[in-house]
Design a protein around this motif. Structure first.
Motif, mmCIF file in Angstrom:
data_model
loop_
_atom_site.group_PDB
_atom_site.id
_atom_site.type_symbol
_atom_site.label_atom_id
_atom_site.label_comp_id
_atom_site.label_asym_id
_atom_site.label_seq_id
_atom_site.Cartn_x
_atom_site.Cartn_y
_atom_site.Cartn_z
ATOM 1 N N GLU A 95 0.834 -1.208 0.000
ATOM 2 C CA GLU A 95 0.000 0.000 0.000
ATOM 3 C C GLU A 95 0.872 1.262 0.000
ATOM 4 O OE1 GLU A 95 -3.237 2.135 2.921
ATOM 5 O OE2 GLU A 95 -3.169 -0.054 2.888
ATOM 6 N N ALA A 99 1.190 4.019 -3.020
ATOM 7 C CA ALA A 99 0.942 5.452 -2.800
ATOM 8 C C ALA A 99 2.122 6.289 -3.289
ATOM 9 C CB ALA A 99 0.670 5.721 -1.322
ATOM 10 N N GLN A 103 1.430 9.014 -6.173
ATOM 11 C CA GLN A 103 1.497 10.433 -5.801
ATOM 12 C C GLN A 103 2.678 11.179 -6.401
ATOM 13 O OE1 GLN A 103 1.178 10.997 -1.537
ATOM 14 N NE2 GLN A 103 -0.333 9.348 -1.372
ATOM 15 N N SER A 133 -0.483 0.678 -9.019
ATOM 16 C CA SER A 133 -0.408 2.121 -9.299
ATOM 17 C C SER A 133 -0.988 2.465 -10.659
ATOM 18 C CB SER A 133 1.054 2.603 -9.235
ATOM 19 O OG SER A 133 1.765 2.229 -10.401
#
Length: 152
Positions: A95, A99, A103, A133
């Motif tokens: 996770e 991220a 991001q 992703s």
């Protein structure tokens, strides 16, 4: 200084400036290529500013001890996060890596692992995070032998 989630000032995100070492060729001393802190995957926030437009290196904890030229061959020009797939609580890793990839505009992803079977988990987590992703980022997995030699 803002309050840190774990209360440890050593976990504060910071950029490390390169220092000029004179006569490094004549002294044989190598310069650290580390340009950010922290490096431990548990401590690196996905919003760390140095992740933007980075070439991301995910290193198994044992690799820098086994591979003598780790700074020169792997860290130089990259942002480093490190982890141990055998000893760490890895449940949040996929996770967190997902991220980081979502991001930020990560340019490339390199994973350095040891040849031992338990280390393969780190490469698998990186592959799963990359898939989750939805991004098309070049991924390279480099395997280092316990004798310090590159296997691929």
């Amino acid at each position: 200084m803002s309050k840190l989630p774990c209360g440890c000032p050593g976990s504060q995100v910071r950029t490390v400036e390169a220092k000029e070492i004179s006569n490094s060729e004549s002294t044989g001393r190598l310069q650290s290529e580390l340009r950010q802190w922290p490096t431990q995957l548990h401590l690196v926030p996905p919003s760390a500013p140095w992740l933007q437009n980075a070439d991301l290196l995910i290193a198994a904890d044992c690799v820098p001890f086994a591979y003598a030229e780790f700074h020169r061959d792997f860290i130089k020009g990259k942002v480093l996060v490190n982890a141990c797939p055998k000893l760490d609580d890895t449940s949040p890793y996929i996770e967190k890596l997902t991220a980081m990839l979502k991001q930020n505009d990560i340019r490339s992803l390199t994973v350095t692992i040891m040849e031992v079977p338990c280390c393969r988990g780190l490469a698998m987590m990186a592959q799963q995070a990359l898939q989750a992703s939805g991004k098309d980022i070049p991924l390279e997995v480099v395997v280092i032998g316990v004798d310090g030699e590159r296997r691929n």
